[in-house]
Scaffold this motif. Structure first.
Motif, PDB file in Angstrom:
ATOM      1  N   LEU A 240       0.823  -1.214   0.000  1.00 41.26           N
ATOM      2  CA  LEU A 240       0.000   0.000   0.000  1.00 41.26           C
ATOM      3  C   LEU A 240       0.864   1.274   0.000  1.00 41.26           C
ATOM      4  O   LEU A 240       0.415   2.328  -0.452  1.00 41.26           O
ATOM      5  CB  LEU A 240      -0.932  -0.003   1.205  1.00 41.26           C
ATOM      6  N   LYS A 241       2.097   1.174   0.469  1.00 40.22           N
ATOM      7  CA  LYS A 241       2.998   2.331   0.460  1.00 40.22           C
ATOM      8  C   LYS A 241       3.382   2.728  -0.959  1.00 40.22           C
ATOM      9  O   LYS A 241       3.886   3.840  -1.184  1.00 40.22           O
ATOM     10  CB  LYS A 241       4.253   2.012   1.274  1.00 40.22           C
ATOM     11  N   LEU A 242       3.153   1.828  -1.904  1.00 43.06           N
ATOM     12  CA  LEU A 242       3.530   2.085  -3.294  1.00 43.06           C
ATOM     13  C   LEU A 242       2.387   2.613  -4.123  1.00 43.06           C
ATOM     14  O   LEU A 242       2.525   2.822  -5.337  1.00 43.06           O
ATOM     15  CB  LEU A 242       4.071   0.794  -3.929  1.00 43.06           C
ATOM     16  N   GLN A 243       1.219   2.833  -3.491  1.00 40.60           N
ATOM     17  CA  GLN A 243       0.041   3.274  -4.237  1.00 40.60           C
ATOM     18  C   GLN A 243       0.203   4.648  -4.858  1.00 40.60           C
ATOM     19  O   GLN A 243      -0.243   4.884  -5.991  1.00 40.60           O
ATOM     20  CB  GLN A 243      -1.204   3.293  -3.323  1.00 40.60           C
ATOM     21  N   THR A 244       0.823   5.557  -4.146  1.00 41.18           N
ATOM     22  CA  THR A 244       0.981   6.928  -4.641  1.00 41.18           C
ATOM     23  C   THR A 244       2.150   6.987  -5.604  1.00 41.18           C
ATOM     24  O   THR A 244       3.281   6.622  -5.259  1.00 41.18           O
ATOM     25  CB  THR A 244       1.191   7.908  -3.492  1.00 41.18           C
ATOM     26  N   ILE A 245       1.875   7.432  -6.825  1.00 42.05           N
ATOM     27  CA  ILE A 245       2.907   7.504  -7.858  1.00 42.05           C
ATOM     28  C   ILE A 245       3.540   8.890  -7.827  1.00 42.05           C
ATOM     29  O   ILE A 245       2.851   9.913  -7.920  1.00 42.05           O
ATOM     30  CB  ILE A 245       2.286   7.239  -9.246  1.00 42.05           C
ATOM     31  N   GLN A 246       4.854   8.910  -7.700  1.00 47.82           N
ATOM     32  CA  GLN A 246       5.577  10.189  -7.609  1.00 47.82           C
ATOM     33  C   GLN A 246       5.765  10.802  -9.004  1.00 47.82           C
ATOM     34  O   GLN A 246       5.912  10.104  -9.974  1.00 47.82           O
ATOM     35  CB  GLN A 246       6.944   9.961  -6.941  1.00 47.82           C
TER      36      GLN A 246
END
Length: 246
Positions: A240-246
């Motif tokens: 879930l920590k990878l959900q936000t795309i930078q």
């Protein structure tokens, strides 16, 4: 739950067969590697771990033309996050019944491919954001009827038809690698993303966090994770920590 521009939703899978939560290899009955009682409690655990949406598939509906409607209702009663549901939706009437249960998003495969007008009808009545078309690929061709029957088209070739019919999103499943925990080729997902203007959700072969990271670079708006969660290859909280795309 709408898809967001800079987010790739992580969607834990709860596949139901005979009222139990299972994980199959390449969708083949008899290959159950995980069998857990009380799917509603499994869904609740994923919610408690932070999942923002649960991906539920009625395998009996997909394979045997019967349903797990009572279990689906139990899951809806148990969790507070949105439910994305597919499997065995063979009639518009049944689709409407499920959408009226407050299913957030309904996944339609065989019925859509046989008659895209069903997608138009449902999207006009319930809103396109609640209608997702399932394009399942085996040997690069779309398969239907519980992955048993192949049509002579690729997912990319027919995807625009469903966008034009009113689908709000597409679920792309790579059946060749489903449940094998051996990784996958990301190119088909990239091709599909580039073929339409609606969100694509990817499923099949996601084995580790690096697989998730690679998907964040494809433009897909969601990824379904099944066996890797149940076999502790991926920790949901880490994913879930990878959900936000930078």
């Amino acid at each position: 739950m709408s898809f967001e521009e800079n987010k790739m939703l992580i969607m834990p899978a709860v596949d139901i067969k005979n009222g139990k939560c299972v994980q199959l290899v390449q969708g083949k009955p008899g290959t159950e590697q995980v069998i857990i009682d009380n799917p509603e409690q499994v869904a609740k655990k994923w919610e408690e771990d932070g999942a923002e949406i649960i991906h539920v598939i009625d395998l009996d509906g997909a394979f045997e033309a019967k349903d797990n409607l009572n279990t689906i209702k139990d899951i809806l009663d148990e969790v507070n996050v949105p439910i994305q549901l597919g499997g065995g939706i063979r009639s518009v009437d049944y689709a409407k019944q499920l959408l009226n249960l407050d299913i957030e998003r309904l996944i339609i495969g065989t019925m859509a491919i046989k008659d895209s007008n069903t997608i138009k009808q449902l999207s006009e009545e319930f809103g396109s954001e609640r209608i997702m078309v399932s394009l399942d690929s085996k040997d690069s061709k779309v398969v239907i009827k519980g992955w048993k029957e192949k049509i002579d088209k690729t997912a990319t070739e027919i995807s625009r038809e469903f966008q034009e019919a009113g689908a709000g999103s597409i679920l792309f499943t790579n059946v060749d690698v489903e449940g094998l925990l051996e990784g996958f080729d990301i190119q088909p997902a990239i091709d599909l993303v580039n073929s339409v203007d609606i969100p694509i959700v990817y499923s099949g072969g996601v084995t580790n966090l690096d697989d998730i990271k690679s998907l964040t670079k494809t433009g897909v708006k969601g990824v379904v994770i099944g066996s890797a969660l149940y076999k502790d290859k991926i920790n949901l909280k880490d994913a879930l920590k990878l959900q936000t795309i930078q």
